[in-house]
Scaffold this active site. Structure first.
Site, short mmCIF file in Angstrom:
data_model
loop_
_atom_site.label_atom_id
_atom_site.label_comp_id
_atom_site.label_asym_id
_atom_site.label_seq_id
_atom_site.Cartn_x
_atom_site.Cartn_y
_atom_site.Cartn_z
N ASN A 9 0.87 -1.18 0.00
CA ASN A 9 0.00 0.00 0.00
C ASN A 9 0.91 1.23 0.00
OD1 ASN A 9 -1.84 2.02 0.42
ND2 ASN A 9 -2.31 1.46 2.55
N LYS A 11 0.09 4.22 -0.43
CA LYS A 11 -0.59 5.42 0.07
C LYS A 11 -0.34 6.58 -0.91
CE LYS A 11 0.01 3.58 4.67
NZ LYS A 11 -0.14 3.78 6.10
N HIS A 95 -9.73 1.19 4.65
CA HIS A 95 -8.47 1.38 5.38
C HIS A 95 -8.72 2.36 6.53
CE1 HIS A 95 -4.39 2.63 6.30
NE2 HIS A 95 -3.98 1.52 5.71
N GLU A 97 -7.09 4.78 7.64
CA GLU A 97 -6.85 6.20 7.35
C GLU A 97 -8.07 6.81 6.67
OE1 GLU A 97 -3.12 5.68 5.29
OE2 GLU A 97 -2.18 5.15 7.20
N GLU A 167 -5.88 -4.96 10.65
CA GLU A 167 -4.90 -3.89 10.79
C GLU A 167 -5.19 -3.10 12.07
OE1 GLU A 167 -2.77 -2.79 6.97
OE2 GLU A 167 -4.47 -1.45 7.17
N GLY A 173 1.95 2.32 10.94
CA GLY A 173 2.90 3.42 10.83
C GLY A 173 3.56 3.80 12.14
N SER A 213 2.95 -2.07 10.67
CA SER A 213 4.40 -2.08 10.94
C SER A 213 5.05 -3.42 10.58
CB SER A 213 4.69 -1.69 12.40
OG SER A 213 4.26 -0.36 12.62
C1 PEP Z 1 -1.08 0.28 6.16
O1 PEP Z 1 -1.19 1.50 6.02
O2 PEP Z 1 -1.91 -0.48 5.68
C2 PEP Z 1 0.05 -0.18 6.94
C3 PEP Z 1 0.01 -1.41 7.38
O3 PEP Z 1 1.08 0.71 7.16
P1 PEP Z 1 2.51 0.38 7.86
O4 PEP Z 1 3.00 -0.91 7.26
O5 PEP Z 1 3.36 1.54 7.51
O6 PEP Z 1 2.23 0.23 9.31
#
Ligand code: PEP
Length: 258
Positions: A9, A11, A95, A97, A167, A173, A213
């Site tokens: 992803n 983003k 997601h 976000e 998630e 993040g 992460s």
């Molecule tokens: C995500 O945004 O789906 C995600 C898992 O981000 P990160 O791997 O940076 O935590």
């Protein structure tokens, strides 16, 4: 046996040239991935550049979001049909976000999932709790509510065409991933729910990815958990070497070698 799936992803990162180069570097790094499926979800404007870099490669193209209507007066939106035509095979839906920053609701997410299925692209529904919700012991309640609402009205066959990602918001993040045991516990709970909402067969074939992460140094431990069927990767997917390493570690679960 479920084939692990690793989804990048990106983003809102990467213009045309940067995206094409990164996709090419991932492709070169993976050659022909075995025992694992891989997808890249770039920003909309980079879809064509990434599609061009992936011609002839088994790496799939995906979108990060879509609208629930196929066309119309929805300034700034992109439909699932448009993504399918651009070569997308899957679309990330719900997601955190988008839920938190864009105030996307469960009802909108449900409509987006319907739109993806009608357009023939696989919706990858994201569910997950905040740190506060986990502290209050609400993790299962939250993810169950998101899953039931996101898939409301779907029959078993449609659920069988869906992907799911756990998630935890506190892990996205932040550099703090869920432990393999924490993730596996939630994945097991979600799989039980998938079974209730569809059938045992569909549930045992449904891929539930972990996101939050994921890095080269924790991907192996996470994806060795039988309940974890791959990863949704944000930050670590923006550098080809770290993303390639995550894919390799996820493939190792199935005993595959490139
Ligand atoms: C995500 O945004 O789906 C995600 C898992 O981000 P990160 O791997 O940076 O935590």
């Amino acid at each position: 046996m479920r084939t692990p799936l690793v989804v990048a992803n990106w983003k809102m990162h990467g213009g045309l040239a940067e995206s094409g180069e990164l996709a090419q570097a991932v492709r070169d790094g993976l050659k022909r991935p075995r025992g694992v499926e891989v997808a890249i979800c770039p920003p909309f404007t980079s879809l064509t550049a990434v599609a061009a870099a992936l011609v002839g490669s088994p790496i799939l193209l995906g979108g990060q979001n879509c609208h629930w209507e196929s066309r119309g007066a929805f300034t700034g939106e992109v439909s699932a049909e448009m993504l399918a035509e651009a070569g997308c095979r899957l679309v990330i839906v719900g997601h955190s976000e988008r839920r938190q920053v864009m105030r996307e609701t469960d009802d909108e997410i449900n409509r987006k999932i319907g739109a993806c299925l009608r357009a023939g692209v696989q919706p990858l529904l994201c569910v997950g709790e905040t740190a506060e919700e986990r502290r209050q012991g609400l993790t299962f309640t939250v993810v169950e509510g998101q899953l039931r609402a996101g898939w409301a009205g779907l029959g078993a066959a449609e659920i069988g065409r869906c992907l799911l990602a756990y998630e935890p918001i506190w892990a996205i993040g932040t550099g703090v991933n869920a432990t393999p045991a924490q993730a596996a516990e939630v994945h097991g709970y979600l799989r039980g729910l998938v079974s209730q909402l569809s059938s045992k067969e569909v549930a045992s074939a449904t891929r539930i990815l972990y996101g939050g992460s994921v890095k080269a140094d924790n991907a192996g431990d996470l994806t060795q958990e039988p309940e974890i069927d791959g990863a949704l990767v944000g930050g670590a997917s923006l550098q080809a070497p770290s993303f390639v390493a995550i894919v390799r570690k996820s493939a190792a679960r199935s005993g595959a070698k490139e």
